[in-house]
Design a protein around this motif. Structure first.
Motif, PDB file in Angstrom:
ATOM      1  N   THR A  16     -74.252 -54.609  50.314  1.00 26.68           N
ATOM      2  CA  THR A  16     -73.379 -55.662  50.805  1.00 26.68           C
ATOM      3  C   THR A  16     -73.763 -56.995  50.164  1.00 26.68           C
ATOM      4  OG1 THR A  16     -74.725 -56.425  52.668  1.00 26.68           O
ATOM      5  CG2 THR A  16     -73.372 -54.474  53.042  1.00 26.68           C
ATOM      6  N   SER A  17     -72.925 -57.994  50.394  1.00 26.72           N
ATOM      7  CA  SER A  17     -73.254 -59.348  49.960  1.00 26.72           C
ATOM      8  C   SER A  17     -72.649 -60.296  50.982  1.00 26.72           C
ATOM      9  CB  SER A  17     -72.711 -59.626  48.561  1.00 26.72           C
ATOM     10  OG  SER A  17     -73.228 -60.833  48.052  1.00 26.72           O
ATOM     11  N   SER A  18     -73.471 -60.789  51.891  1.00 31.02           N
ATOM     12  CA  SER A  18     -72.954 -61.528  53.036  1.00 31.02           C
ATOM     13  C   SER A  18     -72.379 -62.889  52.656  1.00 31.02           C
ATOM     14  CB  SER A  18     -74.051 -61.693  54.097  1.00 31.02           C
ATOM     15  OG  SER A  18     -75.189 -62.331  53.548  1.00 31.02           O
ATOM     16  N   HIS A  19     -72.994 -63.565  51.675  1.00 29.69           N
ATOM     17  CA  HIS A  19     -72.498 -64.856  51.190  1.00 29.69           C
ATOM     18  C   HIS A  19     -72.507 -64.792  49.671  1.00 29.69           C
ATOM     19  CE1 HIS A  19     -72.823 -67.511  54.937  1.00 29.69           C
ATOM     20  NE2 HIS A  19     -73.171 -66.289  55.323  1.00 29.69           N
ATOM     21  N   LEU A  20     -71.325 -64.779  49.073  1.00 31.77           N
ATOM     22  CA  LEU A  20     -71.213 -64.668  47.623  1.00 31.77           C
ATOM     23  C   LEU A  20     -70.225 -65.714  47.131  1.00 31.77           C
ATOM     24  CD1 LEU A  20     -72.033 -62.987  45.086  1.00 31.77           C
ATOM     25  CD2 LEU A  20     -69.943 -61.656  45.460  1.00 31.77           C
ATOM     26  N   SER A  21     -70.761 -66.850  46.693  1.00 30.96           N
ATOM     27  CA  SER A  21     -69.913 -67.934  46.187  1.00 30.96           C
ATOM     28  C   SER A  21     -68.758 -68.246  47.140  1.00 30.96           C
ATOM     29  CB  SER A  21     -69.369 -67.575  44.796  1.00 30.96           C
ATOM     30  OG  SER A  21     -70.408 -67.507  43.850  1.00 30.96           O
ATOM     31  N   GLY A  22     -69.060 -68.271  48.440  1.00 33.72           N
ATOM     32  CA  GLY A  22     -68.058 -68.588  49.448  1.00 33.72           C
ATOM     33  C   GLY A  22     -67.322 -67.386  50.009  1.00 33.72           C
ATOM     34  N   ALA A  23     -67.503 -66.214  49.415  1.00 32.28           N
ATOM     35  CA  ALA A  23     -66.864 -64.995  49.908  1.00 32.28           C
ATOM     36  C   ALA A  23     -67.825 -64.217  50.799  1.00 32.28           C
ATOM     37  CB  ALA A  23     -66.404 -64.121  48.748  1.00 32.28           C
ATOM     38  N   ASN A  24     -67.276 -63.331  51.607  1.00 29.57           N
ATOM     39  CA  ASN A  24     -68.032 -62.501  52.541  1.00 29.57           C
ATOM     40  C   ASN A  24     -67.728 -61.036  52.223  1.00 29.57           C
ATOM     41  OD1 ASN A  24     -68.856 -60.941  54.716  1.00 29.57           O
ATOM     42  ND2 ASN A  24     -67.673 -62.048  56.254  1.00 29.57           N
ATOM     43  N   LEU A  25     -68.679 -60.374  51.555  1.00 34.20           N
ATOM     44  CA  LEU A  25     -68.530 -58.955  51.251  1.00 34.20           C
ATOM     45  C   LEU A  25     -69.383 -58.108  52.192  1.00 34.20           C
ATOM     46  CD1 LEU A  25     -67.332 -60.306  48.694  1.00 34.20           C
ATOM     47  CD2 LEU A  25     -68.131 -58.328  47.411  1.00 34.20           C
ATOM     48  N   TRP A  26     -69.762 -58.706  53.316  1.00 34.18           N
ATOM     49  CA  TRP A  26     -70.521 -58.044  54.378  1.00 34.18           C
ATOM     50  C   TRP A  26     -69.561 -57.507  55.432  1.00 34.18           C
ATOM     51  CZ3 TRP A  26     -75.484 -56.926  56.113  1.00 34.18           C
ATOM     52  CH2 TRP A  26     -75.706 -56.879  57.496  1.00 34.18           C
ATOM     53  N   GLY A  27     -68.550 -58.298  55.754  1.00 31.02           N
ATOM     54  CA  GLY A  27     -67.558 -57.905  56.734  1.00 31.02           C
ATOM     55  C   GLY A  27     -67.664 -58.703  58.019  1.00 31.02           C
ATOM     56  N   GLY A  32     -73.243 -75.078  61.562  1.00 38.64           N
ATOM     57  CA  GLY A  32     -72.763 -76.042  62.532  1.00 38.64           C
ATOM     58  C   GLY A  32     -71.614 -75.546  63.378  1.00 38.64           C
ATOM     59  N   GLN A  33     -71.010 -74.419  62.974  1.00 39.66           N
ATOM     60  CA  GLN A  33     -69.883 -73.871  63.720  1.00 39.66           C
ATOM     61  C   GLN A  33     -70.111 -72.432  64.170  1.00 39.66           C
ATOM     62  OE1 GLN A  33     -65.885 -75.002  62.067  1.00 39.66           O
ATOM     63  NE2 GLN A  33     -67.110 -75.707  60.322  1.00 39.66           N
ATOM     64  N   GLY A  34     -71.161 -71.803  63.642  1.00 33.63           N
ATOM     65  CA  GLY A  34     -71.444 -70.421  64.005  1.00 33.63           C
ATOM     66  C   GLY A  34     -70.576 -69.443  63.235  1.00 33.63           C
ATOM     67  N   TYR A  35     -70.317 -68.275  63.837  1.00 31.30           N
ATOM     68  CA  TYR A  35     -69.544 -67.228  63.187  1.00 31.30           C
ATOM     69  C   TYR A  35     -68.064 -67.403  63.512  1.00 31.30           C
ATOM     70  CZ  TYR A  35     -73.780 -64.842  61.799  1.00 31.30           C
ATOM     71  OH  TYR A  35     -74.983 -64.537  61.212  1.00 31.30           O
ATOM     72  N   LEU A  36     -67.248 -67.478  62.470  1.00 30.23           N
ATOM     73  CA  LEU A  36     -65.823 -67.731  62.614  1.00 30.23           C
ATOM     74  C   LEU A  36     -65.016 -66.595  61.997  1.00 30.23           C
ATOM     75  CD1 LEU A  36     -65.695 -71.496  61.529  1.00 30.23           C
ATOM     76  CD2 LEU A  36     -65.993 -70.569  63.855  1.00 30.23           C
ATOM     77  N   ALA A  37     -63.863 -66.320  62.583  1.00 30.40           N
ATOM     78  CA  ALA A  37     -62.935 -65.345  62.013  1.00 30.40           C
ATOM     79  C   ALA A  37     -62.209 -66.005  60.848  1.00 30.40           C
ATOM     80  CB  ALA A  37     -61.960 -64.864  63.068  1.00 30.40           C
ATOM     81  N   LEU A  38     -62.629 -65.682  59.637  1.00 32.38           N
ATOM     82  CA  LEU A  38     -62.057 -66.265  58.422  1.00 32.38           C
ATOM     83  C   LEU A  38     -61.677 -65.124  57.474  1.00 32.38           C
ATOM     84  CD1 LEU A  38     -64.667 -69.139  57.893  1.00 32.38           C
ATOM     85  CD2 LEU A  38     -62.369 -69.356  58.878  1.00 32.38           C
ATOM     86  N   PRO A  39     -60.576 -64.444  57.758  1.00 34.57           N
ATOM     87  CA  PRO A  39     -60.214 -63.284  56.941  1.00 34.57           C
ATOM     88  C   PRO A  39     -60.031 -63.612  55.470  1.00 34.57           C
ATOM     89  CG  PRO A  39     -58.390 -63.933  58.371  1.00 34.57           C
ATOM     90  CD  PRO A  39     -59.589 -64.686  58.832  1.00 34.57           C
TER      91      PRO A  39
END
Length: 309
Positions: free
Chosen positions: A72-83, A90-97
């Motif tokens: 996986t890659s949780s943070h990749l140049s602004g993308a989320n390949l972790w899921g 400062g905002q925590g975990y957000l639903a950002l499809p």
């Protein structure tokens, strides 16, 4: 082991590997696409011991995007390949499809079994949400050292990831984004629910305090539900991964938990981002040992000494 490991390929879906004497399916390598929000990617599940006991979890209700053993890659140049939701400082975990990407199966270069070793060699592509090409990957999974006497078998996972963007790829984690002790990214194992509170073992210590530490190997031992007994899963870095960070290599640290779930990842970007220049290739290799029983530190050290890279 008597006889060669058996490969069954269900085209477009999965490759299964079976130990011929016991008939135990050691794992399924699933490469069909799944839900977009869960960052589609190939994974191994169920992963089993030689006794047939499962040592992975799949789509648990706490993290639907956790799937057995996967890269996986949780943070990749602004993308989320972790899921799942994306961590924003400062905002925590957000639903950002619109941040959730994918890893796509392209084809197999080799599916073979012989001389006590099985090989799955695959080509993949990495994509952000818009589907553009960010990286190519050549992946090789080898199964070896299947030993009914010790109740153990091993796989080696190798990945060569080449940046296809015209700009650097930045590999990070929630910790590089500001969240403490959440450096998960890279090869990630989600243990079964029964392994919660399992014993975390390292070469020089044990327990959840090994989060963020560095060492050549790390293991977690847990007790099964449903059947009597334990199993131990050991992760080991290949020597060339270079834990020291010498000669410009990027140092790796262990992400490990036994609460609220059992999980291990040899994180390639725990505290600091890893930058991959255009056209450059990130190479990583790991060994995973799956063993019946509750192995002690001395058992693990003895096994690894007897099975050098």
């Amino acid at each position: 082991m008597s006889g060669e490991l058996r490969i069954t390929h269900t085209h477009g879906d999965r490759v299964t590997v079976t130990e011929p004497v016991t008939g135990v399916q050691l794992f399924a390598y699933v490469y069909r696409p799944e839900a977009a929000w869960e960052a589609p990617r190939p994974y191994l599940h169920p992963l089993r011991t030689l006794a047939g006991d499962v040592v992975t979890d799949y789509r648990p209700n706490d993290h639907r995007w956790h799937k057995g053993l996967s890269l996986t890659s949780s943070h990749l140049s602004g993308a989320n390949l972790w899921g799942g939701n994306s961590y924003v400082h400062g905002q925590g975990y957000l639903a950002l499809p619109e941040r959730v990407g994918s890893m796509a199966h392209v084809g197999f270069d080799e599916l073979s079994s012989g001389d006590g070793r099985l090989v799955i060699a695959e080509r993949l592509t990495w994509h952000p949400y818009d589907g553009s090409l960010w990286a190519d990957e050549r992946r090789r999974i080898e199964v070896h050292d299947v030993d009914p006497g010790s109740g153990s078998w091993a796989l080696t996972w190798s990945s060569d990831i080449t940046n296809r963007r015209p700009e650097p790829l930045l590999f990070g984690s929630p910790t590089t984004a500001g969240r403490e002790q959440a450096g998960y990214t890279g090869l990630f194992w989600r243990g079964p629910r029964a392994f919660r509170d399992g014993r975390i073992i390292g070469p020089d210590g044990e327990g959840p305090g090994l989060m963020g530490s560095q060492s050549p190997w790390l293991a977690l031992s847990g007790e099964h539900d449903g059947v009597d007994g334990h199993a131990t899963v050991v992760f080991e870095h290949a020597p060339e991964n270079d834990q020291s960070g010498a000669d410009g290599a990027h140092p790796a640290h262990w992400f490990v938990r036994n609460d609220p779930f059992a999980g291990i990842a040899p994180s390639w970007a725990f505290h600091d981002e890893l930058e991959l220049a255009p056209g450059d290739t990130l190479r990583r290799r790991y060994r995973v040992v799956v063993a019946d029983g509750a192995w002690e530190r001395a058992d693990i050290a003895k096994y690894l000494a007897a099975h050098p890279w």
